[in-house]
Write a protein that holds these residues in place. Structure first.
Motif, PDB file in Angstrom:
ATOM      1  N   TYR A 184       0.834  -1.202   0.000  1.00 56.93           N
ATOM      2  CA  TYR A 184       0.000   0.000   0.000  1.00 56.93           C
ATOM      3  C   TYR A 184       0.875   1.261   0.000  1.00 56.93           C
ATOM      4  O   TYR A 184       0.599   2.219  -0.737  1.00 56.93           O
ATOM      5  N   MET A 188       0.921   4.113  -2.859  1.00 57.04           N
ATOM      6  CA  MET A 188       0.578   5.482  -2.495  1.00 57.04           C
ATOM      7  C   MET A 188       1.689   6.454  -2.906  1.00 57.04           C
ATOM      8  O   MET A 188       1.424   7.562  -3.414  1.00 57.04           O
ATOM      9  N   GLU A 191       1.660   6.999  -6.704  1.00 56.68           N
ATOM     10  CA  GLU A 191       0.573   7.904  -7.084  1.00 56.68           C
ATOM     11  C   GLU A 191       0.911   9.350  -6.729  1.00 56.68           C
ATOM     12  O   GLU A 191       0.581  10.275  -7.482  1.00 56.68           O
ATOM     13  N   TYR A 192       1.577   9.549  -5.599  1.00 59.94           N
ATOM     14  CA  TYR A 192       1.963  10.900  -5.188  1.00 59.94           C
ATOM     15  C   TYR A 192       2.995  11.492  -6.152  1.00 59.94           C
ATOM     16  O   TYR A 192       2.877  12.659  -6.559  1.00 59.94           O
TER      17      TYR A 192
END
Length: 285
Positions: A184, A188, A191-192
């Motif tokens: 995860y 994350m 994506e950031y």
């Protein structure tokens, strides 16, 4: 087949094929066709008895959960799950955490039911799993083949990724939550970075594989307080200003999630990877 060297006493008969037996002061689970038929508490299992599989579940909560799984899983399907677990253990040549007999069996049971009802779950971490846990993913694909051969169910890629997480967890203290948390976190962070650079990272690229792998080992280093050395912090900070700024933000996320301090050396390495993404996009355009 395995041979029981010393005799044992039946503690519990779960079904026709599975019994819990006390042998040499330890409770062991014996799996073999018909071994539980007509068996009761106190019955003797003679030495020399041949069984298909033997494993030990020492934790009382795990043993209780194991019993609950057996009660709700079809005997033939449980047999297939144990065949999968045995093949994984043999291929890795290592003992797996006892929780795999509970977690993976329970997961596969529900997965097959979901697939039959055409309820396919999307796996947002699939690409991260493929990169982070390559061995486990390969074994998960073999598990999917066993399911296809044995019960004629085709397991989609997303579910194969989840099976890989269970395998990785069983190799690393049995904590599935930590395995999922790392996947995860990687997802994350990717994506950031995409949002900050206003790009779409190619998840089949070598740069992506390198970055996700770096994140995995960065997490490990932080958890065991094993810092990495980077002699080019100043140069990276000056030359790759945007990437370094993004790396600092990423390090804050990592630090908060892991409750650990991220070193400047680590931030600089993150910046180098982020800069590769940035440059790859510039070259394409």
């Amino acid at each position: 087949m395995k041979t029981i060297i010393n005799s044992g006493i039946v503690v519990q008969s779960y079904n026709n094929n599975i019994v819990c037996v006390r042998i040499d002061g330890k409770e062991k689970i014996l799996f073999s066709k018909g071994i539980g038929f007509g068996r009761r508490f106190g019955d003797k299992i003679e030495e020399g008895t041949e069984v298909e599989r033997v494993f030990v579940i020492e934790d009382e909560d795990n043993l209780k959960n194991f019993k609950q799984v057996i009660e709700k899983v079809d005997e033939d399907f449980f047999n297939v799950c144990e065949k999968i677990i045995t093949s994984i253990s043999e291929e890795l040549n290592e003992e797996l955490n006892e929780r795999i007999h509970i977690g993976l069996t329970d997961h596969l049971n529900f997965a097959v039911k979901r697939i039959a009802n055409k309820e396919i779950i999307e796996n947002p971490f699939l690409m991260e799993i493929k990169v982070l846990y390559q061995t486990e993913y390969m074994l998960a694909k073999k598990a999917a083949k066993i399911l296809k051969d044995e019960i004629n169910v085709i397991i989609p890629d997303g579910e194969i990724g989840l099976i890989a997480l269970h395998i990785h967890s069983a190799r690393n203290s049995g904590m599935l939550s930590n395995t999922i948390k790392n996947a995860y976190l990687s997802n994350m962070i990717i994506e950031y970075v995409e949002k900050k650079l206003k790009i779409k990272i190619d998840k089949n690229s070598l740069d992506y594989a390198r970055f996700v792998t770096h994140i995995r080992f960065a997490i490990k280093r932080m958890l065991i307080d094993s810092p990495v050395k980077n002699d080019f912090i100043w140069e990276i900070k000056c030359k790759y200003k945007l990437s370094y700024s993004i790396a600092k933000d990423v390090s804050k996320v990592l630090g908060e999630r892991l409750e650990k301090k991220v070193s400047k050396d680590e931030i600089a390495y993150l910046a180098m990877h982020i800069e590769r993404f940035r440059m790859a996009t510039i070259k394409k355009n």
